[in-house]
Design an enzyme around this catalytic site. Structure first.
Site, PDB file in Angstrom:
ATOM      1  N   CYS A 157       0.802  -1.228   0.000  1.00  0.00           N
ATOM      2  CA  CYS A 157       0.000   0.000   0.000  1.00  0.00           C
ATOM      3  C   CYS A 157       0.831   1.271   0.000  1.00  0.00           C
ATOM      4  O   CYS A 157       0.353   2.311  -0.397  1.00  0.00           O
ATOM      5  CB  CYS A 157      -0.931   0.002   1.212  1.00  0.00           C
ATOM      6  SG  CYS A 157      -0.076   0.176   2.786  1.00  0.00           S
ATOM      7  N   ALA A 215       5.529   9.931  16.539  1.00  0.00           N
ATOM      8  CA  ALA A 215       5.792  10.680  17.770  1.00  0.00           C
ATOM      9  C   ALA A 215       4.565  11.468  18.218  1.00  0.00           C
ATOM     10  O   ALA A 215       3.696  11.795  17.414  1.00  0.00           O
ATOM     11  CB  ALA A 215       6.947  11.637  17.527  1.00  0.00           C
ATOM     12  N   CYS A 269       7.801   0.817   4.107  1.00  0.00           N
ATOM     13  CA  CYS A 269       7.302   1.717   3.059  1.00  0.00           C
ATOM     14  C   CYS A 269       7.266   3.162   3.521  1.00  0.00           C
ATOM     15  O   CYS A 269       7.172   4.061   2.695  1.00  0.00           O
ATOM     16  CB  CYS A 269       5.917   1.283   2.586  1.00  0.00           C
ATOM     17  SG  CYS A 269       4.626   1.525   3.814  1.00  0.00           S
ATOM     18  N   THR A 312     -21.220 -19.816 -16.441  1.00  0.00           N
ATOM     19  CA  THR A 312     -22.497 -19.769 -17.160  1.00  0.00           C
ATOM     20  C   THR A 312     -22.263 -19.497 -18.646  1.00  0.00           C
ATOM     21  O   THR A 312     -23.147 -19.746 -19.458  1.00  0.00           O
ATOM     22  CB  THR A 312     -23.447 -18.718 -16.551  1.00  0.00           C
ATOM     23  OG1 THR A 312     -22.724 -17.497 -16.407  1.00  0.00           O
ATOM     24  CG2 THR A 312     -23.970 -19.165 -15.203  1.00  0.00           C
ATOM     25  N   CYS A 328       5.066  -4.726   4.302  1.00  0.00           N
ATOM     26  CA  CYS A 328       6.463  -4.294   4.203  1.00  0.00           C
ATOM     27  C   CYS A 328       7.172  -4.350   5.549  1.00  0.00           C
ATOM     28  O   CYS A 328       8.241  -3.761   5.701  1.00  0.00           O
ATOM     29  CB  CYS A 328       6.475  -2.862   3.695  1.00  0.00           C
ATOM     30  SG  CYS A 328       5.671  -1.751   4.857  1.00  0.00           S
ATOM     31  N   ARG A 380     -25.833 -14.613 -13.135  1.00  0.00           N
ATOM     32  CA  ARG A 380     -25.617 -15.414 -11.917  1.00  0.00           C
ATOM     33  C   ARG A 380     -26.450 -14.873 -10.754  1.00  0.00           C
ATOM     34  O   ARG A 380     -26.958 -15.634  -9.938  1.00  0.00           O
ATOM     35  CB  ARG A 380     -24.133 -15.479 -11.557  1.00  0.00           C
ATOM     36  CG  ARG A 380     -23.827 -16.423 -10.406  1.00  0.00           C
ATOM     37  CD  ARG A 380     -22.339 -16.685 -10.259  1.00  0.00           C
ATOM     38  NE  ARG A 380     -21.875 -17.682 -11.220  1.00  0.00           N
ATOM     39  CZ  ARG A 380     -21.867 -19.000 -11.014  1.00  0.00           C
ATOM     40  NH1 ARG A 380     -22.298 -19.493  -9.870  1.00  0.00           N
ATOM     41  NH2 ARG A 380     -21.425 -19.827 -11.931  1.00  0.00           N
ATOM     42  N   ASN A 422       7.645  10.035  10.206  1.00  0.00           N
ATOM     43  CA  ASN A 422       7.321  10.185   8.776  1.00  0.00           C
ATOM     44  C   ASN A 422       5.969   9.551   8.429  1.00  0.00           C
ATOM     45  O   ASN A 422       5.681   9.294   7.280  1.00  0.00           O
ATOM     46  CB  ASN A 422       8.427   9.538   7.913  1.00  0.00           C
ATOM     47  CG  ASN A 422       8.361   9.995   6.463  1.00  0.00           C
ATOM     48  OD1 ASN A 422       8.122  11.174   6.196  1.00  0.00           O
ATOM     49  ND2 ASN A 422       8.525   9.073   5.533  1.00  0.00           N
ATOM     50  N   GLU A 440      -9.231 -11.280 -13.293  1.00  0.00           N
ATOM     51  CA  GLU A 440      -9.802 -12.153 -14.324  1.00  0.00           C
ATOM     52  C   GLU A 440      -9.866 -11.425 -15.668  1.00  0.00           C
ATOM     53  O   GLU A 440      -9.536 -11.989 -16.699  1.00  0.00           O
ATOM     54  CB  GLU A 440     -11.204 -12.614 -13.901  1.00  0.00           C
ATOM     55  CG  GLU A 440     -11.853 -13.530 -14.922  1.00  0.00           C
ATOM     56  CD  GLU A 440     -13.167 -14.135 -14.435  1.00  0.00           C
ATOM     57  OE1 GLU A 440     -13.433 -14.090 -13.215  1.00  0.00           O
ATOM     58  OE2 GLU A 440     -13.922 -14.653 -15.266  1.00  0.00           O
ATOM     59  N   GLU A 446     -15.820 -19.935  -4.036  1.00  0.00           N
ATOM     60  CA  GLU A 446     -16.798 -18.851  -3.903  1.00  0.00           C
ATOM     61  C   GLU A 446     -17.969 -19.158  -2.958  1.00  0.00           C
ATOM     62  O   GLU A 446     -18.453 -18.260  -2.266  1.00  0.00           O
ATOM     63  CB  GLU A 446     -17.372 -18.513  -5.284  1.00  0.00           C
ATOM     64  CG  GLU A 446     -16.340 -17.965  -6.234  1.00  0.00           C
ATOM     65  CD  GLU A 446     -16.897 -17.831  -7.641  1.00  0.00           C
ATOM     66  OE1 GLU A 446     -17.147 -16.696  -8.052  1.00  0.00           O
ATOM     67  OE2 GLU A 446     -17.089 -18.857  -8.319  1.00  0.00           O
TER      68      GLU A 446
HETATM   69  C1  LIG Z   1      -1.373   3.847   8.815  1.00  0.00           C
HETATM   70  C2  LIG Z   1      -1.532   5.057   9.668  1.00  0.00           C
HETATM   71  C3  LIG Z   1      -2.434   5.024  10.712  1.00  0.00           C
HETATM   72  C4  LIG Z   1      -2.615   6.143  11.505  1.00  0.00           C
HETATM   73  N1  LIG Z   1      -3.507   6.073  12.514  1.00  0.00           N
HETATM   74  C5  LIG Z   1      -3.739   7.144  13.284  1.00  0.00           C
HETATM   75  C6  LIG Z   1      -4.685   7.080  14.332  1.00  0.00           C
HETATM   76  O1  LIG Z   1      -5.283   6.039  14.583  1.00  0.00           O
HETATM   77  N2  LIG Z   1      -4.904   8.192  15.037  1.00  0.00           N
HETATM   78  C7  LIG Z   1      -4.240   9.360  14.794  1.00  0.00           C
HETATM   79  O2  LIG Z   1      -4.467  10.333  15.480  1.00  0.00           O
HETATM   80  N3  LIG Z   1      -3.312   9.441  13.823  1.00  0.00           N
HETATM   81  C8  LIG Z   1      -3.057   8.366  13.055  1.00  0.00           C
HETATM   82  N4  LIG Z   1      -2.128   8.449  12.058  1.00  0.00           N
HETATM   83  C9  LIG Z   1      -1.424   9.698  11.824  1.00  0.00           C
HETATM   84  C10 LIG Z   1       0.037   9.737  12.357  1.00  0.00           C
HETATM   85  O3  LIG Z   1       0.569   8.471  12.533  1.00  0.00           O
HETATM   86  C11 LIG Z   1       0.168  10.423  13.660  1.00  0.00           C
HETATM   87  O4  LIG Z   1      -0.302  11.727  13.549  1.00  0.00           O
HETATM   88  C12 LIG Z   1       1.594  10.436  14.212  1.00  0.00           C
HETATM   89  O5  LIG Z   1       1.578  10.744  15.558  1.00  0.00           O
HETATM   90  C13 LIG Z   1       2.518  11.371  13.462  1.00  0.00           C
HETATM   91  O6  LIG Z   1       3.798  11.267  14.017  1.00  0.00           O
HETATM   92  P1  LIG Z   1       5.126  11.205  13.147  1.00  0.00           P
HETATM   93  O7  LIG Z   1       6.262  11.255  14.068  1.00  0.00           O
HETATM   94  O8  LIG Z   1       5.120  10.066  12.241  1.00  0.00           O
HETATM   95  O9  LIG Z   1       4.978  12.539  12.300  1.00  0.00           O
HETATM   96  P2  LIG Z   1       5.828  13.064  11.092  1.00  0.00           P
HETATM   97  O10 LIG Z   1       5.225  12.593   9.820  1.00  0.00           O
HETATM   98  O11 LIG Z   1       7.267  12.781  11.289  1.00  0.00           O
HETATM   99  O12 LIG Z   1       5.539  14.609  11.266  1.00  0.00           O
HETATM  100  C14 LIG Z   1       4.235  15.096  11.220  1.00  0.00           C
HETATM  101  C15 LIG Z   1       4.164  16.624  11.309  1.00  0.00           C
HETATM  102  O13 LIG Z   1       4.537  17.064  12.597  1.00  0.00           O
HETATM  103  C16 LIG Z   1       5.538  18.065  12.506  1.00  0.00           C
HETATM  104  N5  LIG Z   1       6.395  17.908  13.688  1.00  0.00           N
HETATM  105  C17 LIG Z   1       6.867  16.753  14.205  1.00  0.00           C
HETATM  106  N6  LIG Z   1       7.564  17.008  15.329  1.00  0.00           N
HETATM  107  C18 LIG Z   1       7.529  18.340  15.505  1.00  0.00           C
HETATM  108  C19 LIG Z   1       8.052  19.211  16.486  1.00  0.00           C
HETATM  109  N7  LIG Z   1       8.758  18.749  17.503  1.00  0.00           N
HETATM  110  N8  LIG Z   1       7.820  20.520  16.355  1.00  0.00           N
HETATM  111  C20 LIG Z   1       7.100  21.010  15.310  1.00  0.00           C
HETATM  112  N9  LIG Z   1       6.588  20.244  14.366  1.00  0.00           N
HETATM  113  C21 LIG Z   1       6.799  18.927  14.464  1.00  0.00           C
HETATM  114  C22 LIG Z   1       6.216  17.778  11.209  1.00  0.00           C
HETATM  115  O14 LIG Z   1       6.881  18.900  10.707  1.00  0.00           O
HETATM  116  C23 LIG Z   1       5.080  17.343  10.353  1.00  0.00           C
HETATM  117  O15 LIG Z   1       4.399  18.435   9.810  1.00  0.00           O
HETATM  118  C24 LIG Z   1      -1.898   7.328  11.242  1.00  0.00           C
HETATM  119  C25 LIG Z   1      -0.980   7.361  10.192  1.00  0.00           C
HETATM  120  C26 LIG Z   1      -0.799   6.240   9.420  1.00  0.00           C
HETATM  121  C27 LIG Z   1       0.176   6.291   8.294  1.00  0.00           C
HETATM  122  S1  FES Z   2       3.263  -1.511   2.080  1.00  0.00           S
HETATM  123 FE1  FES Z   2       1.455  -1.501   3.240  1.00  0.00          FE
HETATM  124  S2  FES Z   2       2.210  -0.949   5.172  1.00  0.00           S
HETATM  125 FE2  FES Z   2       3.889  -0.702   3.923  1.00  0.00          FE
END
Ligand SMILES: Cc1cc2nc3c(=O)[nH]c(=O)nc-3n(C[C@H](O)[C@H](O)[C@H](O)COP(=O)(O)OP(=O)(O)OC[C@H]3O[C@@H](n4cnc5c(N)ncnc54)[C@H](O)[C@@H]3O)c2cc1C
Ligand code: FES
Ligand code: FES
Length: 1290
Positions: free
Chosen positions: A20, A304, A50, A971, A28, A841, A218, A763, A1222
């Site tokens: 995805c 975070a 990913c 069919t 991944c 079907r 990220n 298919e 199926e």
């Molecule tokens: C599959 C998936 C599921 C998720 N499920 C949820 C969920 O259930 N609930 C939910 O609330 N969120 C969810 N999220 C969103 C996300 O995971 C969260 O918001 C997460 O806490 C982001 O943290 P990060 O460190 O990855 O952020 P990053 O992507 O690293 O950064 C996010 C943003 O925060 C800013 N930032 C980070 N640290 C600082 C700092 N110290 N000062 C200023 N700016 C800062 C960055 O510049 C950026 O704009 C999901 C995301 C994914 C991909």
């Molecule tokens: S490819 Fe789906 S979680 Fe990374």
């Protein structure tokens, strides 16, 4: 560059899969280990490769599935157990699941079942139904329940887990980790990545680059860059800066650095909750509850707190809690620090905060709570696990000392507005008042006024979201009331929550699943070499578990190979005015743009009728219509350039998106099909009652874990081309590519090793991509490949047809149905594809298992501006039967007779005839029914459900039993043929080829079992390498559940021919070995290669005369399901399912049970969870696992019993077996109708009775809206026609 691209493309480590690219499927998953110098500790985490930027992995060790074991060397127990427990079907999800389990075991060699369930929250599997994976891995868990029933595998064979044998963390990384941090810079083509070594350096950099993004996990930025096409040229990575990762106690609470991961946050809060008195940790407990449903573990391990806050998403799960708790934020910049209260001023707009550009978030202080303070958090989402919230909230109340008078209250909501908001007006009204019924009623009315949403609000579900805001407050009200009543000697009167309300305040919890499988063991005398009937493992399972199994995109890159990216329409119905490619061609690495002009052959294509284009010519007829493609040196370049292609359009009216639009515009494909039997007028006349009803059944995306993929390799002469494709239809691919290239089919070879799932989606629709890639390869005369991204795949490839059923049913007072007039409408999309056969079907299944003397079914195929819908497991059958169960339910509710009774009196009997005049011989529904009633303990269960419902107002249980009858055969009569080719080599080894493709269903395994039994040799001597059009020509698609029947007979036929040729040598040397006979025949110049062929006899149906047989035979099954719904939120739990399935004499009970469970869970998705959401302009919103929810581990029934009917040989298929792929899918309708049963009980509390409409899927939104009560009354739905909705039901 992500870690995943690096592994797959640079290191050729293709075991780690791409499902995805958005952290939502877990395919991944790898383990990342790092040394933490501050704690002098090595940390192992499961991580989504990913989303992991390669730059973020400095000083980290990465372990992939290849690193822990292999078939060639030694398997790891984690790999062995998933394979041997039958937990790997197509295998595309398997390496990811293996690595989640591996990472868990590295941290905890004897995990609990709960640890395991948490570890898999971020992993999806579309094939197995999850049960066998858990069953295999349960063997690692402590305190897991033991398995009852027959075992499909023998745990005593498993290698023990020896944690001392694991790969060690490289010592040099420990010494490097102990050195003072250094700043790092990575300069990429488009992005500068800086990892500062100190806080000061970070602040300096932020002053220089105020627009720079801080990236920790990220998990937000990665998604924005990949899917929202945003580019952040400078990225600052602060993960290793100590001040941002520290956790400190303060006077008022705990201060967490902004880079503290959610896993760390959870761990710390757990410690505190265990240590401190309850009243101190109300906020901590609420955060832990939110974290329980926050993403999957792979995300929580890297994401975070700061990232969650700073993303400022309106549906953040933590921000409402932080806001309601009044958390303190510390911000810092080069100019110094400042503190801010997290209140309603912090979020200044959609995804905006009060931070200045040069500032960063340093930390957040989460406060302790005090006596007299109560805090709750709630999150409601479509799927419980790993889903974004529909509504999420934090609620905080402080009482005046020793009283129940509100001193302060904060209600904070996400999902109601563009930012997280406080319900300030409501809160102000509550201050100074006593916590009681009157306050609650007043708060609810006030919330209804304050928490308004525009009827067109993004996200849709407006009525539901508003109702939830109130219903969740009601839960909070009850929770607090309960806590107040627990207080020792309160000085005020506070009645405890009524006993029948108590379950409304329970936290959502499902018990660990248990299961039973029953099947007929082979008779005691069966030769040990005869593998038919034995539960042997899928023959590729071990390779799949180690990542050694090769899928289309794992084929090594050709030196001169190129990548292709699609350019698709953004309009649903428009003329193409111009296509501008200059910007795209300027992107580095771009080789060419391919479009309709480049076709050497015909641009007309289509699997049945050639009514579509390879590339849209002058007109587009859906969003996602392929207009062209960019070919470049890398996938990234191709995709960047594809986005830079500019197309201008002139829109055409009408734009027809929904079935209702098509009905209004009379936009139908021809023919309109009808099946009619008996005399309808007479039937209605003889009825005591007549009622009319409707049901809409939503579509479904296939969500095979491996998206569509093709590699086309021009052979350099005579227009020859070799294609490696993930397709169920090798011959169709060959034919359509040949047509587009203008060469004879004999010049094209299509090869299929295996697919990472198909389910009908590959298919016919796969041929479009294959043709596009082939045209591109022809143009550039170099190998070209394309594996679609998940969002592209969901956009362009169509899915299961949405259906709308309208019926008039006549019946006696006891529920006996006398007459039925039913009309089906299917949403076909912009081309016919296989839609006629699908509608046929549906009509063939309009009776399900019920004998209706007078019946008429009519099917209209709606021509709409959506991508063409196509085959999907069940092929219209489930939709046809779903409508019949809807009128059964209506009849039961109308007569006041239990639905199971109405079903039972209408069931067919042996020897009766269907509406299409086929006799039901070898009819086993009655046996399946009786056994299912028995093993599910139906009658006692029903009594328990009734008792439960009397005792509970806000949660209700429901029970349902549903039968199914599924016709086996294509069919389209000509498709009921198959071929096989068997080569014997002089060393006695056998190479088997047949017309079917392997997509996880275990077809190759079954075919080897058939060949092994026929030839009388062990399966180990027989090999299947692939399916290819140059070995077995003119193959039918692997579909219609009939592939084992058809190919099995063809294999049998070829093997018989060879046996006859070997007979003289056996006779001459009866004590000789297989090898001796083969060698002797060879030296005697006997042909050791034979082909086999089979055509199903006596088939043929004529719609004109309603005569002849459309089916060879029928597969039967019955299921009982019990559910529990939460009437306030619409969530439901699958408590129990029993299935009895007639699969004849099973060729392989493990594979067959795998098919039953996998199909059932796919049906659970179809009928309760999966919802494709389109804008009124035909734009698909749900383009990935983030928004489109397939069932996850947590959705399997807590108790699942599957029994294969014994002593039911089927004389019409190979070795008395039956088709299984199926037929079981529809049994998931038992869950839907159990939900409807529970809703009926809830409605009765509000004085509502009689039939009501419930459309499929029964999502939380539909369940909640159907459970009408005083809260739903506060939020009436907006008047239709007065607004433009955000989404429409197609
Ligand atoms: C599959 C998936 C599921 C998720 N499920 C949820 C969920 O259930 N609930 C939910 O609330 N969120 C969810 N999220 C969103 C996300 O995971 C969260 O918001 C997460 O806490 C982001 O943290 P990060 O460190 O990855 O952020 P990053 O992507 O690293 O950064 C996010 C943003 O925060 C800013 N930032 C980070 N640290 C600082 C700092 N110290 N000062 C200023 N700016 C800062 C960055 O510049 C950026 O704009 C999901 C995301 C994914 C991909
Ligand atoms: S490819 Fe789906 S979680 Fe990374
Ligand atoms: S085996 Fe899990 S997705 Fe196919």
């Amino acid at each position: 560059m992500t870690l995943l691209i690096f592994l797959r493309r640079k290191l050729s480590l293709t075991g780690t899969k791409l499902g995805c690219a958005e952290g939502g499927c877990g395919a991944c998953t790898v383990m990342v280990s790092r040394f933490n110098p501050h704690h002098n500790q090595i940390i192992h985490h499961a991580v989504n490769a990913c989303l992991a930027p390669l730059c973020s992995l400095h000083h980290c060790a990465v372990t992939t599935v290849e690193g822990i074991g292999s078939v060639a060397s030694k398997l790891h127990p984690v790999q062995e157990r998933i394979a041997k427990a039958h937990g790997s079907q197509c295998g595309f999800c398997t390496p990811g699941i293996v690595m989640s389990m591996y990472a868990l075991l590295r941290n905890s060699p004897q995990p609990s079942m709960q640890d395991m369930e948490e570890a898999f929250q971020g992993n999806l599997c579309r094939c197995t139904g999850y049960r066998p994976i858990l069953e295999g891995y349960k063997t690692f868990a402590k305190g897991a329940s033991t398995h009852s029933g027959q075992q499909l595998f023998d745990p005593s064979e498993f290698m023990p887990l020896d944690p001392t044998q694991e790969i060690i963390f490289p010592p040099e990384l420990i010494s490097l980790g102990k050195q003072p941090p250094r700043s790092l810079r990575f300069i990429g083509e488009r992005v500068l990545w800086i990892q500062p070594s100190s806080l000061n350096e970070l602040l300096e950099l932020k002053a220089v680059y105020p627009a720079a993004k801080l990236v920790v996990g990220n998990t937000e930025v990665g998604i924005e860059m990949k899917f929202k096409n945003l580019l952040y040229p400078v990225i600052l990575a602060p993960a290793y800066i100590q001040e941002l990762s520290s956790i400190q106690y303060t006077e008022n609470g705990i201060e967490f650095g902004a880079s503290v991961t959610l896993t760390m946050l959870g761990k710390k809060l757990h410690e505190e909750v265990n240590k401190l008195p309850n009243y101190r940790t109300e906020v901590f407990q609420a955060i832990l509850e939110q974290l329980r449903w926050f993403a999957g573990q792979q995300i929580r391990n890297v994401a975070a707190i700061g990232g969650n806050i700073m993303t400022a998403s309106p549906i953040s799960d933590l921000n409402p809690v932080f806001m309601a708790a009044g958390c303190k934020l510390t911000l810092t910049s080069k100019e110094g620090k400042r503190a801010l209260q997290m209140d309603d001023k912090f979020f200044s707009g959609y995804r905006k905060t009060a931070l200045k550009p040069e500032e960063i978030l340093l930390s957040i202080e989460i406060p302790y709570t005090k006596k007299g303070q109560y805090f709750s958090a709630f999150k409601q989402s479509t799927r419980k696990e790993d889903d974004i919230a529909t509504i999420t909230c934090g609620m905080n109340v402080v009482f005046q000392q020793g009283s129940n008078i509100v001193k302060d209250i904060k209600l904070s909501y996400g999902g109601i507005a563009p930012t997280t908001v406080l319900a300030t007006a409501t809160c102000n009204r509550l201050i100074g008042r006593r916590w009681g019924e009157e306050l609650m009623e007043d708060a609810c009315s006030s919330l209804a006024e304050e928490m308004t949403l525009s009827p067109s609000a993004p996200g849709g579900m407006v009525t539901y979201r508003r109702t939830l805001a109130i219903s969740l407050f009601f839960k909070f009200y009850l929770t607090v009331q309960h806590k107040l009543a627990q207080m020792v000697k309160p000085t005020y009167v506070c009645l405890n929550v009524k006993p029948n309300y108590a379950s409304a305040i329970e936290l959502f919890h499902v018990d660990s699943p248990t299961s039973v499988q029953l099947y007929q063991a082979v008779p005691p005398g069966q030769s040990t070499d005869d593998m038919v009937g034995r539960p042997i493992m899928h023959l590729s399972a071990l390779k799949q578990a180690t990542g050694e199994a090769v899928y289309c995109d794992d084929i090594p890159q050709y030196e001169n190979g190129l990548y292709l990216a699609l350019v698709t329409s953004t309009k649903a119905h428009a003329y193409i005015k111009s296509i501008e490619t200059d910007d795209a061609m300027a992107v580095p690495g771009v080789v060419t743009f391919v479009s309709a002009k480049d076709l050497p052959g015909s641009n007309k294509t289509g699997p049945a009728v050639c009514d579509e284009t390879v590339f849209a010519d002058n007109k587009v007829t859906c969003v996602g219509h392929i207009v062209g493609a960019i070919v470049a040196d890398t996938q990234a370049h191709a995709q960047t350039a594809a986005k830079a292609v500019k197309i201008s359009y002139e829109e055409i009216q009408p734009v027809i998106i929904t079935i209702q639009d098509a009905i209004t515009n009379q936009s139908f494909y021809q023919p309109v099909r009808t099946i009619e039997k008996g005399d309808l007028a007479k039937g209605f006349h003889e009825s005591d009652n007549i009622l009319e009803g409707e049901i809409h059944i939503g579509g479904q995306d296939h969500f095979y874990l491996e998206t569509n993929c093709t590699l086309a390799v021009p052979q350099g002469e005579d227009g020859e081309m070799e294609l490696f494709v993930s397709t169920q239809s090798a011959s169709k691919t060959q034919a359509l590519v040949a047509k587009a290239l203008g060469v004879p089919a004999s010049h094209i070879v299509c090869r299929v090793k295996r697919m990472g799932g198909g389910f009908g989606g590959k298919e016919s629709r796969s041929t479009i991509l294959s043709t596009v890639v082939a045209v591109a390869a022809h143009k550039v005369k170099r190998p070209v490949r394309c594996m679609l991204d998940r969002d592209e795949d969901m956009l362009v490839s169509g899915g299961r047809h949405p259906f709308f059923g309208r019926y008039k049913v006549g019946f006696k007072k006891n529920g006996k149905v006398m007459a039925l007039d039913v009309t089906y409408y299917s949403n076909v999309g912009n081309s016919m594809d296989l839609s006629l056969s699908i509608m046929e079907r549906a009509l063939f299944h309009m009776d399900n298992c019920y004998n209706i003397p007078h019946i008429r079914g009519t099917g209209y195929m709606c021509k709409t501006n959506l991508p063409s819908n196509t085959a999907f497991r069940g092929f219209g059958g489930p939709q046809g039967m779903m409508v019949s169960e809807s009128w059964i339910s209506d009849v039961a509710l109308c007569c006041g007779v239990p639905a199971e009774q109405v079903r039972e009196i209408n069931l067919y009997k042996q020897g009766e005839y269907t509406p299409f005049n086929q006799c039901l011989d070898q009819f086993t529904i009655d046996r399946c029914w009786k056994e299912c009633v028995n093993i599910s303990d139906f009658h006692q269960r029903k009594a328990r459900v009734e008792l439960y419902n009397k005792q509970h107002r806000w949660t209700k249980r429901g029970l349902s039993i549903v039968p199914t009858k599924f016709g086996i055969s294509f069919t389209a009569i000509f498709l009921n043929q198959a071929g096989a080719l068997v080569h014997l080599y002089t060393d006695g080894s056998v190479l088997l080829t047949h017309g079917g493709t392997e997509m996880g269903q275990g077809l190759h395994t079954k075919m080897i079992q058939v060949a092994s039994k026929t030839l009388g040799i062990p399966t180990s001597k027989i090999h299947i390498s692939e399916t290819s059009t140059n070995t077995v020509p003119n193959t039918s698609p692997t579909a219609a559940s009939a592939s084992s029947d058809l190919n099995g007979m063809a294999v049998y036929n070829a093997c018989q021919t060879l046996l006859q040729r070997l007979d003289p040598y056996k006779a001459r040397n009866p004590k000789g070995s297989w090898e001796d006979w083969v060698k002797a025949a060879y030296f005697d110049r006997v042909n050791l290669s034979a082909n086999g062929f089979y055509r199903t006899p006596d088939l043929g149906y004529d719609f004109e005369t309603n005569s002849g047989h459309p089916f060879n035979y029928f597969s039967y099954g019955v299921a009982v399901s019990e559910v529990e719904i939460d009437c306030l939120t619409g969530s439901h739990k699958n408590l129990h399912t029993s299935i009895v399935m007639d699969v004849g004499k099973s060729l392989n009970p493990a594979l067959d049970i795998g098919q039953v469970e996998g199909a059932f869970m796919q049906g659970v998705g179809l009928f309760t969870l999966e919802e494709l959401r389109y804008s009124p302009q035909g734009y698909l919103y749900t383009r990935g696992p983030g928004m489109y929810k397939i069932p996850a581990f947590g959705d399997i029934p807590t108790e699942l019993k599957v029994s294969l009917l014994r002593d039911a040989p089927n004389e019409k298929a190979i070795f008395s077996s039956k088709a299984v792929g199926e037929p079981p899918l529809f049994l998931a309708a038992s869950v839907f109708y159990a939900i409807k049963d529970a809703i009926t009980a809830a409605r009765a509390e509000s004085g509502l009775s009689g039939p009501f409409r419930l459309d499929s899927p029964a999502t939380p939104e539909r369940i909640r809206n159907a459970c009408e009560d005083k809260f739903t009354k506060l939020c009436p739905p907006p008047e239709p026609g007065t607004y433009t909705p955000w989404d429409v039901r197609v």
